[in-house]
Design an enzyme around this catalytic site. Structure first.
Site, short mmCIF file in Angstrom:
data_model
loop_
_atom_site.label_atom_id
_atom_site.label_comp_id
_atom_site.label_asym_id
_atom_site.label_seq_id
_atom_site.Cartn_x
_atom_site.Cartn_y
_atom_site.Cartn_z
N GLY A 214 43.89 21.74 -52.71
CA GLY A 214 44.72 21.95 -51.54
C GLY A 214 44.27 21.11 -50.37
N GLY A 219 41.06 26.87 -46.73
CA GLY A 219 40.25 28.01 -47.13
C GLY A 219 39.72 27.95 -48.55
N LYS A 220 39.58 26.77 -49.11
CA LYS A 220 39.09 26.65 -50.48
C LYS A 220 37.65 27.12 -50.58
CE LYS A 220 40.14 22.29 -50.54
NZ LYS A 220 40.79 22.26 -49.23
N THR A 221 36.82 26.60 -49.69
CA THR A 221 35.42 27.00 -49.69
C THR A 221 35.31 28.51 -49.43
OG1 THR A 221 34.94 24.83 -48.79
CG2 THR A 221 33.17 26.43 -48.75
N GLU A 436 66.05 20.08 -48.04
CA GLU A 436 65.69 21.04 -49.10
C GLU A 436 66.83 22.01 -49.36
OE1 GLU A 436 63.21 20.49 -50.92
OE2 GLU A 436 62.33 18.97 -49.62
N HIS A 439 69.16 20.39 -51.86
CA HIS A 439 68.70 20.51 -53.24
C HIS A 439 69.00 21.92 -53.76
CE1 HIS A 439 66.54 16.78 -53.58
NE2 HIS A 439 65.64 17.05 -52.66
N ASP A 512 63.09 11.32 -54.51
CA ASP A 512 64.24 11.84 -55.25
C ASP A 512 65.00 10.69 -55.89
OD1 ASP A 512 63.62 14.31 -54.27
OD2 ASP A 512 65.00 14.17 -52.58
P1 ADP Z 1 38.53 24.05 -47.02
O1 ADP Z 1 37.33 24.28 -47.85
O2 ADP Z 1 39.82 24.32 -47.74
O3 ADP Z 1 38.56 22.73 -46.34
P2 ADP Z 1 37.35 26.11 -45.48
O4 ADP Z 1 37.27 27.20 -46.48
O5 ADP Z 1 36.12 25.34 -45.24
O6 ADP Z 1 38.52 25.12 -45.86
O7 ADP Z 1 37.90 26.72 -44.14
C1 ADP Z 1 37.24 26.55 -42.92
C2 ADP Z 1 37.38 27.77 -42.06
O8 ADP Z 1 38.72 27.96 -41.67
C3 ADP Z 1 37.00 29.04 -42.78
O9 ADP Z 1 35.64 29.28 -42.66
C4 ADP Z 1 37.83 30.09 -42.06
O10 ADP Z 1 37.21 30.49 -40.87
C5 ADP Z 1 39.07 29.33 -41.71
N1 ADP Z 1 40.10 29.51 -42.71
C6 ADP Z 1 40.62 28.55 -43.50
N2 ADP Z 1 41.56 29.05 -44.31
C7 ADP Z 1 41.63 30.36 -44.07
C8 ADP Z 1 42.42 31.41 -44.62
N3 ADP Z 1 43.31 31.20 -45.59
N4 ADP Z 1 42.24 32.66 -44.14
C9 ADP Z 1 41.34 32.88 -43.17
N5 ADP Z 1 40.56 31.93 -42.62
C10 ADP Z 1 40.70 30.68 -43.05
ZN ZN Z 2 64.11 15.82 -51.93
MG MG Z 3 35.68 22.97 -47.91
#
Ligand code: ADP
Ligand code: ZN
Ligand code: MG
Length: 622
Positions: A214, A219-221, A436, A439, A512
């Site tokens: 993503g 919020g991946k980490t 969109e 579509h 498209d």
């Molecule tokens: P990524 O790893 O996707 O780049 P992070 O997980 O490092 O993003 O996100 C950084 C900070 O942003 C998190 O520590 C949190 O405080 C905030 N954050 C990001 N996404 C979310 C979410 N979906 N819900 C709540 N807080 C979020």
């Molecule tokens: Zn399109």
């Molecule tokens: Mg990250």
């Protein structure tokens, strides 16, 4: 964009701390001491050997006056002794000048003279051995810094590795919002980590690797940590770039070390952040090979293949550039499960804001719903940043709580900052919404197509400004000619809607068009679906079997004339599909407007709602 961090949630003592480096101070002292010593040696040397420095003319007159005892003639210096002390020393030095008559004169006045050789070793030492010594010193100094405290040359593979298991991660799914689908998928992993035996006794296959994909800041980490927190499992975390060090072989050793530790602590999670730094496709870079990275990657692949998922080690990784990853990483048995962590929609943004305002005092006039509506395109990290910025602004104005005005100002600031990152303008959002909707409406009206699952104008990280997601009803092996024509109309529906609403088209339809022309061309030249061209396959249809990349364009064995006729057929099919889309949408202008407005407001519309809207009062339309 600066990634905001929640106040460090690692409560626990890490098992393994990075070993300290040897303090740099002693080594610096060595160097300084050495320099001082050098200066002293040189001073003494000069004092004992050199004595007073005389001008050459004075030296000549001393010789003529018969005051000189003996001289040593060097290549660029003459050192000598006087018969009687002058200013406390009998020694003197003078710079040698090209003087052919010197020897004659020395003979005349009975001065003993020799050529220089006596102190050669001394200048050797100063000019050659000492710098070498110095280099060795510097070299060993740096080497030691890299080696770590244990000092040994071979120990650096372990020493700098910041691998430690967090045994008590304090993050849970409560701290994450707006990414519900990803959360749902990860719950299964949590269940497995909690009771691995329940799963292993049945013998089901547990995913070994889960890849979170993503845009940055979604919020991946955070999600990976939340999985560990929910499962109460130890969490090994490491970022891809940390593997790739300057010494060949270190990265691979580190991977081995990591997996050995992880197996010992199972059930646990190994999390590799920014996998792309490590897992770039091999031999994709133009600058030759990257031995070290490839070795590390190979080691990782080998370890993933080698260990048994039933032992309870789950490998998670995150990337925002899945397209550069080595395909080998995505094969079954490796990161075979991919979880999309997308930017949040309005409701998601509101939920994320609620999480982040928990620890901030908010004035009663703050309406997070409005804030969420105004922050289209923000990722979770941007929203966390926004709340923080608002709090700072409020503090600067000596307020006791954050007011709506502060948040509004913070939004403006952040948008200005994000502008570089291309947040869509209102006009662009309108265009995308109509596109969109086009579509989606065409896809709903035409029969035999996959139903629309959802429409979204939330910008995705991968170039798409919005998307209409169709879920296949069933696996399809065959598509009829009608199916393909309808598919074409859907693809051209986006562009047609733009034409109808704005009387103008944008560049957003490029993908498209590409896909539509590919289909039309295949219909004519591969599937024999054109009456005009007849039942002939013109293309050999050779495609790479394992790689999902197009081969360089290769034309079948047909004439220029045939090529022209194929092109004409392709354009005719495209034109007709375009007309179908234009007609369908033109007849339903009101619905197009309504759907677009709703999409602008809600950003995401589910398939059911779309169908209800399109079908409402449909009898009148027909
Ligand atoms: P990524 O790893 O996707 O780049 P992070 O997980 O490092 O993003 O996100 C950084 C900070 O942003 C998190 O520590 C949190 O405080 C905030 N954050 C990001 N996404 C979310 C979410 N979906 N819900 C709540 N807080 C979020
Ligand atoms: Zn399109
Ligand atoms: Mg990250």
């Amino acid at each position: 964009m600066p990634e905001t961090q929640t106040p460090n949630p690692r409560g626990a003592k890490p098992d393994r701390r990075p070993r300290g480096r040897p303090p740099a101070l002693p080594a610096l002292w060595y160097a300084a001491g050495f320099l001082v010593l050098l200066a002293i040696v040189q001073a003494v040397f000069v004092a004992t050997q050199g004595g007073r420095t005389l001008p050459y003319s004075e030296f000549k007159s001393l010789v003529r006056a018969g005051k000189v005892q003996e001289v040593v003639v060097g290549t660029d210096q003459i050192q000598g002794t006087l018969k009687e002390a002058d200013q406390g020393s009998t020694n003197f030095t003078t710079v040698r000048i090209e003087d052919p008559k010197l020897v004659e004169e020395l003979d005349d006045h009975g001065v003993k003279y020799t050529g220089e050789a006596a102190n050669k070793w001394m200048s050797d030492v100063l000019g050659w051995v000492l710098p070498l010594l110095f280099l060795v010193l510097i070299w060993s100094f740096f080497f030691r810094r890299m080696g770590g405290a244990e000092g040994g040359v071979m120990s650096f593979s372990r020493s700098k590795a910041k691998i430690y298991a967090e045994s008590d991660v304090k993050v849970s799914f409560e701290d994450v919002a707006g990414v519900d689908e990803a959360e749902d998928e990860l719950r299964e992993i949590v269940e497995f980590l909690k009771t691995p035996r329940k799963y292993t006794s049945i013998g089901g296959r547990i995913p070994k690797g889960v890849l979170l994909v993503g845009p940055p800041g979604t919020g991946k980490t955070l999600l990976a940590r939340a999985v560990a927190g929910e499962a109460k499992a130890p969490f090994f975390s490491l970022s891809g770039s940390e593997f790739v060090e300057m010494f060949v072989g270190v990265g691979a050793a580190r991977v081995r070390d990591l997996f050995r530790q992880a197996v010992a602590k199972a059930p646990c999670i190994v999390f590799i952040d920014e996998l792309d730094a490590l897992g770039k496709a091999r031999s994709q870079s133009p600058m030759g090979s990257h031995e070290e990275r490839e070795q590390t990657l190979n080691q990782l692949l080998a370890e993933m293949d080698g260990f048994d998922a039933r032992k309870g080690v789950i490998i998670m990784a995150a990337t925002n550039r899945p397209e550069v990853l080595d395909p080998a990483l995505l094969r079954p048995g490796r990161f075979d499960r991919q979880v999309l962590v997308d930017k949040p929609d309005v409701r998601g943004r509101e939920a994320i804001l609620r999480i982040h305002v928990k620890n901030v005092k908010m004035a009663p006039d703050v309406d997070l719903h409005v804030v969420a509506a105004r922050t289209a395109g923000f990722a979770g990290a941007d929203l966390a940043n926004l709340v923080n910025e608002g709090a700072l602004l409020a503090a600067r104005h000596d307020k006791s709580a954050v007011e709506m005005r502060d948040l509004e100002e913070a939004i403006d600031r952040l948008i200005a900052g994000l502008e570089k990152k291309r947040v869509m303008t209102d006009k662009e959002r309108r265009i995308v919404a109509y596109h969109e909707s086009g579509h989606a409406i065409v896809a709903t009206l035409l029969p035999g197509l996959d139903p629309v699952h959802k429409i979204s104008i939330v910008q995705r990280g991968f170039g798409a400004l919005g998307y209409t997601m169709q879920l296949p009803l069933e696996e399809r092996y065959l598509m009829t000619r009608t199916d393909l024509l309808n598919q074409l109309a859907v693809l051209l529906g986006g562009r047609s809607a733009e034409e109808i609403a704005f009387g103008e088209i944008s560049t957003g339809a490029q993908n498209d068009l590409q896909r539509a022309s590919d289909i039309a061309r295949a219909m004519v030249s591969e599937y024999g679906m054109s009456d005009e061209m007849g039942l002939v396959a013109f293309e050999t249809g050779r495609r790479p079997t394992f790689l999902n990349v197009p081969l360089p364009q290769e034309r079948g064995p047909y004439s220029e004339e045939t090529a022209r006729r194929i092109d004409a057929e392709v354009s005719r099919i495209m034109r007709e599909a375009h007309e179908v889309a234009l007609r369908l949408l033109g007849e339903r202008r009101a619905k197009l407007d309504e759907l677009s407005e709703r999409l602008l407001e809600k950003e995401v519309i589910e398939g059911a709602e779309l169908r209800a809207l399109v079908e409402a009062g449909a009898e009148k339309d027909v």
